[in-house]
Design an enzyme around this catalytic site. Sequence first.
Site, PDB file in Angstrom:
ATOM      1  N   ASP A   1      11.059  -1.559 -21.245  1.00  0.00           N
ATOM      2  CA  ASP A   1       9.505  -1.935 -20.848  1.00  0.00           C
ATOM      3  C   ASP A   1       9.719  -3.315 -21.674  1.00  0.00           C
ATOM      4  O   ASP A   1      10.092  -3.557 -22.601  1.00  0.00           O
ATOM      5  CB  ASP A   1       8.621  -0.946 -21.471  1.00  0.00           C
ATOM      6  CG  ASP A   1       7.227  -1.371 -21.268  1.00  0.00           C
ATOM      7  OD1 ASP A   1       7.110  -1.884 -20.269  1.00  0.00           O
ATOM      8  OD2 ASP A   1       6.550  -1.142 -22.306  1.00  0.00           O
TER       9      ASP A   1
ATOM     10  N   THR B   1       6.580  -5.067 -22.988  1.00  0.00           N
ATOM     11  CA  THR B   1       5.779  -5.135 -24.050  1.00  0.00           C
ATOM     12  C   THR B   1       6.166  -4.066 -25.163  1.00  0.00           C
ATOM     13  O   THR B   1       6.063  -3.093 -24.789  1.00  0.00           O
ATOM     14  CB  THR B   1       4.246  -4.799 -23.521  1.00  0.00           C
ATOM     15  OG1 THR B   1       3.884  -5.754 -22.719  1.00  0.00           O
ATOM     16  CG2 THR B   1       3.270  -5.006 -24.644  1.00  0.00           C
TER      17      THR B   1
ATOM     18  N   ASP C   1       6.993   1.775 -25.491  1.00  0.00           N
ATOM     19  CA  ASP C   1       6.039   2.314 -26.528  1.00  0.00           C
ATOM     20  C   ASP C   1       4.730   2.618 -26.027  1.00  0.00           C
ATOM     21  O   ASP C   1       3.909   3.119 -26.784  1.00  0.00           O
ATOM     22  CB  ASP C   1       5.691   0.998 -27.387  1.00  0.00           C
ATOM     23  CG  ASP C   1       5.102  -0.245 -26.546  1.00  0.00           C
ATOM     24  OD1 ASP C   1       5.136   0.175 -25.236  1.00  0.00           O
ATOM     25  OD2 ASP C   1       4.503  -0.910 -27.185  1.00  0.00           O
TER      26      ASP C   1
END
Length: 843
Positions: free
Chosen positions: A323, A325, A576
């Site tokens: 991912d 971010t 996250d």
Amino acid sequence: MTTQGAAEHAPTTASSTAGPISSGADTPDTGLTADQVAERTAAGRTNAVDTRSSRSVWEIIKANVLTRFNAILGALFVLILITGSIADGLFGLILVANSLIGIVQEVLAKRKLDRLALLNAPITRVVRDGVVVEVPTAEVVQDDLVELRSGDQVPADGFVRSGDGLELDESNLTGESDAVGKRPGDEVRSGTSVVAGIGRFEAAQVGPDAYANKIAAEARKFTRAHSEIQSSVNTLLKYITWVIVIALPLQIFSQARVVGDQGWRQVVIRSTGGLVGLVPEGLVLLTSVAFLLAAVQLTRKQVLVQELPAVEGLARVDVVCLDKTGTLTVGDIAFEDIHVIGDPRGNDDGVGEDELRCALGALADDANANGTLKAVAASIDPPDGWDRIATIAFNSARKWSAACFTGRGTWILGAPDVLLVEHDPLRERVSELARTGRRVILLASSARASLDGPTLPEDLVPEALVTLTEQVRPDAAETLKYFADQGVAIKVISGDNPQTVAAIAQRVGLPIDTSTRSETGLPIGVVDARTLGTDPQELREVAKETIVFGRVSPEQKRALVRALQAQGHVVAMTGDGVNDALALKDADIGVAMGNGAQATKSVAQLVLLDGKFSHLPDVLAEGRRVIGNVERVANLFLAKNVMSLIAIITAAAFALPFPFLPRHLTLVSAVTIGIPAFFLALGPNKRRYIPGFLRRVLRFAVPAGVIAGVVVIVSYLLANLHYGVPKGQFSSRCAVPEGLKTVADHACWQPGAGATVALLTTFFWILLVLARPLRPWKLGLIGAMILIAVLAFAVPIGREFFNFDLPSGLFWQSFAVGVGGALLVELVYRTSKEIRETHHVAD
């Protein structure tokens, strides 16, 4: 603000991906009372969820004690005790010691892992009895009035009761990085975080009913990291169990036929000697200990291992899905530059860059600054002489903020698509900058000395474009290069704008050429996932060819992981956000960032506690060490099992007593397998992962074990020709009288002593082969084991305990047979290129 995401693609909020939040009680502004909290806690209406990081103590004890092989060895130990030959029951003490070592090691590791999990447990501010107090997030109860401040994570689902400039980052749920403003009455979801403003909300759904925890509960189902080592060992154990079942009656029958006239004790002792050799009593233990100590080692590097096989799993990974971010970027934006526009009013000189920097610094000097102004404030100090007289705070609906300063007019900072007129040529410049992944905001001025509410001044003058960039993790590029060097493919799967994601990917060194574009206008290798479906089979080809995916939904992340797995890849997924949880669950290895959503951390096998992506190579190295070393020790254990089976079969075929007493095999197992295997399993090993663990183990261990079995029988038969007791005198001289533990005539055991020498010689060479490349510490270890074996024959107490009687002629004869076996083992090793390459690696 980005100029692309907000107007063009409005973020999908959590409420659009989940059912509506049911309203709870109307909690007063003073919050719940202590009695109300106690009532809800007693009813179980709390925010507690089961996120254990390790097994319970009872589960640890059961796993280390209640095994099929412990049951077999335990039964054999009891039989030996019944015979009264305590020395031959030595393997029972080793069995207990092995189980205790496993239990103690895992309990100590459990305490360390649980303590780390506890230290990382979040806290929440709630209003109770009119006072704001901090409580562990797990102790938030339904209807609590929760206070939110910038940087907080939302712990439950509910409704905003009050707020001042409250904005939430919902990228954990949606993948969109734009902040979402919240007003009284708006829904908030667990797993999101506050990026600006303050507010309070009423917790309507807590614990397992909260949205983030529902995703975690779904993702928790059937999540166990696959381990090739454990799967291979379990397969071996299954077959060995059947071998034991078949060998048991054969061993008892043959020994009853050969030594039955010496009494039932001899039958039991000889039969047990063969069966003990068939049990790989330490293999499972050493595998578990190797995983466990690797996990403890990683905790020192801020990596929490929630499933032990994950240590091995990352070493097998050949595709890592990231991912953007929170993984490639830290999730925050940073001020980059000011691009002065010039004075559109026709003056020769517009406002200078120094003046513009002062204006930016003054605007950022705001106690209620949003994320953009905080990023500016981190780079530009507030100027002297700029006295603020009026402020309009940023609002996500308006997309701009403003402030008036004494004698300096009004300054406005906001989204260019809002502040610029429709056909302003400056919009093209904004688009060019945005395509590079930057966030672009416009700084404008007005001569007005006051603000008329949230209305833009009519004399607005664009002064500069301000660019901000997401902060790339400083370790990201180096870590990705490491994976590329190891042949691991990288896929970036993000819910953010594909242009932005592609620019970040290029900055961290991924092969994205933003100058070459496809028919969609995106760089080659970049895809907008809104043009894709969610069927893993339909995504297989695009998953293979694409490097960057943008605008990916949580369901598509999951589907892309499955599509890669369908192509035979071993996939790791890092993330996250709550929107990553389902993909992490389906990936072979899920890696969560320590500052990520609790729902994500609860389903991941690995948690990077300090959020440093650079720890993954450490995990990879630990996995390689575990795989390589367990393969070595598995060869040792399996070779012993094969040797025992050959000895059982040939002893039955030639009507011979089983060559060894149980104590003899205990000595051989201890000095050539058990003790060395423990140290070899913990030593360094940098060999890359190569598929085929079980096949390679069988390819070497089976022929080596057969050679060792033949060595035993040959040495025993040769010893019977010239040493020991003549066959006709065996029953009279070697029978064990009632009430005695053994016979006084050591000549009865000379053939067994010779067979032990031959077996030790061959097995020490097997150990030397498997320990390659030889290092000083390995040579020292093997030398120490040889010394122990020599002392067992040389020291009187050792000879007495093991019933060793070894004339010099028998020693050299048996040693020569053992050397012959060693040469054959070396031949097996050298004729197998695959085995040689996998064993002979630099430590």
